[in-house]
Design a protein around this motif. Structure first.
Motif, PDB file in Angstrom:
ATOM      1  N   ASP A  70       0.530   9.708  -5.595  1.00  0.00           N
ATOM      2  CA  ASP A  70       1.142  10.980  -5.209  1.00  0.00           C
ATOM      3  C   ASP A  70       2.025  11.575  -6.302  1.00  0.00           C
ATOM      4  O   ASP A  70       2.091  12.796  -6.459  1.00  0.00           O
ATOM      5  CB  ASP A  70       1.981  10.792  -3.940  1.00  0.00           C
ATOM      6  N   GLY A  71       2.711  10.716  -7.082  1.00  0.00           N
ATOM      7  CA  GLY A  71       3.597  11.279  -8.082  1.00  0.00           C
ATOM      8  C   GLY A  71       3.887  10.374  -9.250  1.00  0.00           C
ATOM      9  O   GLY A  71       4.797  10.652 -10.024  1.00  0.00           O
ATOM     10  N   GLY A  72       3.141   9.288  -9.384  1.00  0.00           N
ATOM     11  CA  GLY A  72       3.371   8.348 -10.470  1.00  0.00           C
ATOM     12  C   GLY A  72       2.357   8.486 -11.579  1.00  0.00           C
ATOM     13  O   GLY A  72       1.872   9.578 -11.882  1.00  0.00           O
ATOM     14  N   THR A  73       1.979   7.346 -12.158  1.00  0.00           N
ATOM     15  CA  THR A  73       1.055   7.368 -13.300  1.00  0.00           C
ATOM     16  C   THR A  73      -0.402   7.589 -12.903  1.00  0.00           C
ATOM     17  O   THR A  73      -1.250   7.776 -13.772  1.00  0.00           O
ATOM     18  CB  THR A  73       1.145   6.041 -14.075  1.00  0.00           C
ATOM     19  N   THR A 112       0.833  -1.208   0.000  1.00  0.00           N
ATOM     20  CA  THR A 112       0.000   0.000   0.000  1.00  0.00           C
ATOM     21  C   THR A 112       0.861   1.249   0.000  1.00  0.00           C
ATOM     22  O   THR A 112       0.567   2.234  -0.710  1.00  0.00           O
ATOM     23  CB  THR A 112      -0.929  -0.003   1.223  1.00  0.00           C
ATOM     24  N   SER A 113       1.942   1.232   0.782  1.00  0.00           N
ATOM     25  CA  SER A 113       2.838   2.387   0.829  1.00  0.00           C
ATOM     26  C   SER A 113       3.409   2.696  -0.546  1.00  0.00           C
ATOM     27  O   SER A 113       3.483   3.859  -0.965  1.00  0.00           O
ATOM     28  CB  SER A 113       3.975   2.117   1.821  1.00  0.00           C
ATOM     29  N   ARG A 154      -8.952  12.331  -0.984  1.00  0.00           N
ATOM     30  CA  ARG A 154      -8.737  11.395   0.118  1.00  0.00           C
ATOM     31  C   ARG A 154      -7.370  10.747  -0.009  1.00  0.00           C
ATOM     32  O   ARG A 154      -6.841  10.632  -1.126  1.00  0.00           O
ATOM     33  CB  ARG A 154      -9.796  10.282   0.076  1.00  0.00           C
ATOM     34  N   PRO A 155      -6.782  10.295   1.093  1.00  0.00           N
ATOM     35  CA  PRO A 155      -5.580   9.473   0.977  1.00  0.00           C
ATOM     36  C   PRO A 155      -5.909   8.242   0.152  1.00  0.00           C
ATOM     37  O   PRO A 155      -6.900   7.550   0.417  1.00  0.00           O
ATOM     38  CB  PRO A 155      -5.259   9.106   2.429  1.00  0.00           C
ATOM     39  N   ALA A 156      -5.101   7.979  -0.868  1.00  0.00           N
ATOM     40  CA  ALA A 156      -5.435   6.899  -1.792  1.00  0.00           C
ATOM     41  C   ALA A 156      -4.183   6.171  -2.250  1.00  0.00           C
ATOM     42  O   ALA A 156      -3.088   6.729  -2.284  1.00  0.00           O
ATOM     43  CB  ALA A 156      -6.196   7.444  -3.002  1.00  0.00           C
TER      44      ALA A 156
END
Length: 820
Positions: free
Chosen positions: A599-602, A591-592, A611-613
């Protein structure tokens, strides 16, 4: 002794010579009868009766009182005899098929809101105690106000109806509720003397065998109310869109009014009849007041409750058909009830779907996919969408999107298993590595910080050398040395194919199954190419597996059904036991890493959920499908956009669809996911991930430190694009060190399915062909692309063109599906 008879006295002087007394000639001689034709005299001692005058003229047509009495007695005997014979000969028959036919009713998780009704007969049988007393009274006021105190039959009404039938005056009312119920449930609607006779005797018998409540319940469940609604419950939904328990007295009075003329009294369909409808409605309410079932004050305060507009005749349009199809498959697959039994009707299925979330999913697809299609673009005619959302804490499927309309696109895009999942499968490789304590070929534990060689088309290496499988990265990009986290963010095929080999393809497959991917998923083959997602799991399957990651590695079978019952009797549902699929540390570490993708990928478009995802993008071979699979701590959802020819059913590339040069998971699928998740969780508390992750130690970049790479390259491996030398081969095979330095996580799956035996070998016909690359300057959608989100191609000539084949002694290895 003298033989003469004894003398009996008398006048001796009048005795004859022989001693006999002379006869009285006047008495002995017959009297002449003047009316006698022979002039004979009447016999002595007979009294002459005068003859009746003969009946002449009109008097001959009038029966005598003797004849009338005889006729009455004969008729009475016939009636009594006929009654006795009829009562003895006519039994209560079995119910007719139409009276017992019911629709299956599918409702949302709230247990009330109806999703769909299937079957030709729209009826849902309910017990009398579910029907409010005011609604019962409204029906009694309309149809039979003395029902509870009167006999089963109304003699006058029955005779009148029979006479009108014989004389051809048509159908006449006046039957009791018992008689109407007998007609509806046991007989039919034909207007014949035989049917009326049967109705008479069955009503009498039924009244002796069933209580008034039972008869009223049967009547309310069999009567026709118009709009193809049989029974009070179906009528309640047809006219007011709610359960009968939620009706008020005014609405109940209108439904009761419909019993008199169902079609004509539908004021929506026939507004011209509103005056007659209001008169009938008033009649019902006034009857309720008269019998003290309704207060006069409440009656005066009522206004006519205008019913809803009639719904479309097709009960399975829109999402309803997809939901019914998915639920029926779930019931059959889990052996809760087979299809034939379900088809008999009468089942009430409470699903796990939540209406607010279902509506949110439909709206999100419409806004982010369907609204962007155009009739002017040929590619848009091939666009399909599927979605599924699961509550990780319960395994309940809370929303399902199967397609634009079940009556237009029959195949359910949420449950179909024929599109490659692409790189959304990669997290299962990482989870398998972490759960099994896997190491690289240099015996380094695989963690998010472990470095791999991300060179484009780098050949996957085994302990014995080259496998011959050389997957391409998206757009043929060389990444050089790259961490697992970075490789996940950028979906680097070369890294994940090698990692699958290091973990062991069988271990990867078993972990995917433990997480929730069905064991019989097509193309779930234990080979290095498994990492790139050639398997064709369904959207729902993938949502279930991602829900396991969201719940820290605890897996529970997903479900679409919370309850199923028939005639208020519940059917048992199978146990859904929660089990540990992978350790919490392995799940949380995965999950991390997936949080970094958002946050910064595809998958940055998923940030729109607010929401935190965590999530992963994926693209199928030749852009035939684009995926986004992601989750928040309280909701796991997968969205896929697929390409399919609407006429031939052939899978089609999505190049140019929605006005985009290329379709990928970070576009429309991630945007749809974000819009849905934001709406579905609106108003709920924002939850952050509670992770127990092990990131592992940071490793130096060998390109900067000058250290050798961790993985080896065999002959035939493509040289780096910068002209540098190939890396020094590594050694070791993680799958051969089960009892050595590799340790299995203590909470690794104990119930994982056994590894497959022989590996599937794909013929050239099994694998999609490689599309020719176009001139990059021409702006072709597929120019120069090697999609990191789809299964890569082993573009080699030194090995057989097969998938899932073990490496041979001559270095021939595994090859994945071809790609554009």
């Amino acid at each position: 002794m003298s033989d003469e008879p004894p003398q009996h006295g008398g006048d001796p002087g009048q005795q004859g010579s022989q001693g006999w007394a002379p006869r009285d000639t006047s008495a002995a001689a017959p009297t002449p009868d003047p009316d006698h034709p022979d002039g004979a005299s009447a016999a002595k001692g007979r009294t002459k009766r005068p003859k009746r005058p003969k009946r002449t003229g009109w008097r001959r047509a009038i029966p005598t009182w003797r004849m009338a009495l005889g006729g009455v007695l004969l008729l009475a005997l016939l009636v009594v005899g006929g009654f006795i014979a009829g009562y003895q000969l006519i039994d209560i028959p079995a119910a007719n098929a139409a009276a017992t036919a019911q629709a299956n009713v599918y409702v949302y998780a709230d247990g009330k809101t109806v999703i769909a009704r299937d079957g030709e007969i729209n009826r849902e049988k309910i017990p009398l105690d579910r029907i409010p007393t005011p609604i019962q009274h409204a029906v009694l006021a309309a149809e039979d106000r003395d029902f509870y105190s009167e006999d089963a039959i109304d003699i006058k009404a029955t005779l009148r109806a029979g006479w009108n039938t014989v004389t051809g005056k048509g159908r006449q009312g006046g039957s009791t509720i018992t008689q109407q119920y007998v007609k509806n449930y046991y007989l039919g609607q034909e207007q014949t003397v035989v049917r009326k006779a049967k109705e008479f005797f069955i009503s009498i018998k039924l009244d002796r065998e069933q209580s008034k409540d039972e008869i009223l319940e049967g009547y309310l469940n069999t009567s026709y109310f118009g709009r193809n609604a049989y029974g009070i419950q179906a009528a309640s939904h047809a006219y007011y869109g709610k359960d009968v328990e939620d009706l008020d007295a005014g609405e109940g009075a209108y439904l009761a009014s419909l019993l008199n003329a169902p079609s004509s009294y539908d004021v929506v369909a026939h507004p011209e009849n509103k005056k007659a409808v209001l008169a009938r409605w008033d009649y019902v309410l006034d009857g309720m007041v008269k019998h003290h079932w309704l207060s006069a004050a409440d009656r005066d305060a009522m206004t006519f409750p205008v019913p809803d507009k009639a719904k479309p005749a097709n009960a399975l349009s829109g999402q309803r058909g997809y939901i019914v199809q998915a639920v029926e498959h779930y019931l059959a697959a889990n052996r809760i009830i087979d299809e034939k039994t379900l088809a008999t009707g009468g089942y009430r299925i409470t699903t796990t779907l939540q209406k607010s979330k279902q509506d949110a999913l439909v709206e999100a697809v419409k806004e982010n996919v369907l609204s962007k299609t155009s009739d002017d673009r040929e590619a848009d005619r091939n666009v399909r969408a599927g979605g599924a959302s699961i509550d990780p804490a319960t395994g309940h499927v809370v929303a399902l999107y199967g397609g634009v309309d079940y009556t237009k696109q029959y195949v359910n895009n949420a449950t179909r298993r024929d599109y490659q999942v692409g790189s959304t499968f990669k997290p299962f490789v990482l989870a398998a590595a972490l759960a099994n304590g896997s190491t690289t070929q240099k015996h380094k534990a695989i963690t998010p910080n472990t470095r791999y060689d991300g060179t484009n088309e780098r050949t996957v290496q085994s302990a014995t050398g080259s496998t011959g499988y050389s997957p391409a990265n998206e757009d043929d990009v060389d990444y050089g040395s790259i961490t697992v986290r970075e490789a996940t963010d950028k979906s680097v095929n070369a890294v994940y194919a090698q990692m699958a080999q290091d973990v062991g393809p069988d271990e990867v497959k078993d972990t995917a199954i433990a997480l929730g991917i069905p064991q019989d998923t097509p193309d779930l083959t234990a080979s290095p190419s498994i990492a790139l997602g050639p398997a064709t799991a369904s959207v729902l399957d993938m949502a279930s597996a991602y829900a396991t990651l969201a719940d820290h590695g605890k897996q529970r079978p997903h479900t679409l059904v919370a309850k199923i019952s028939k005639n208020a009797t519940a059917l048992p549902l199978p146990a859904r036991n929660t089990r540990r699929a992978i350790s919490r540390e392995a799940a949380d570490t995965t999950t991390s890493v997936l949080r970094s993708v958002v946050d910064g990928g595809t998958g940055t478009a998923a940030q729109g959920a607010g929401r935190p995802a965590a999530g992963k993008t994926g693209t199928a071979e030749e852009d035939r499908a684009a995926w986004f699979a992601g989750y928040t701590p309280d909701l796991a959802t997968v969205i896929a956009v697929m390409g399919q020819d609407p006429e031939s059913g052939v899978q089609k590339p999505l190049y140019g669809a929605l006005g985009l040069a290329r379709m990928n998971g970070g576009g429309a699928p991630a945007e749809t996911w974000a819009a849905y998740t934001r709406a579905a969780l609106e108003g709920s508390e924002v939850q952050d991930f509670d992770l127990e992750a092990d990131e592992g130690p940071e490793e130096p970049d060998p390109d900067e430190s000058g250290e050798g790479e961790d993985t080896e390259e065999a002959g035939g491996t493509k040289a780096p694009r910068d002209g540098g030398s190939t890396k020094k081969p590594g050694t070791g095979d993680a799958r051969e060190r089960r009892d050595g330095d590799r340790t299995r996580a203590p909470e690794a799956p104990s119930e994982a399915s056994p590894a497959a035996g022989a590996l599937h070998t794909a013929t050239p016909a099994d694998a999609p062909s490689r599309a020719p690359a176009a001139d990059e300057t021409a702006g072709h959608p597929a120019s120069g692309r090697r999609d990191g989100d789809s299964p890569a191609r082993a573009d080699r000539t030194d090995g057989p063109d097969t998938t899932g084949t073990r490496e041979s002694e001559d270095g021939q290895g595994l090859r994945g599906p071809t790609r554009p």
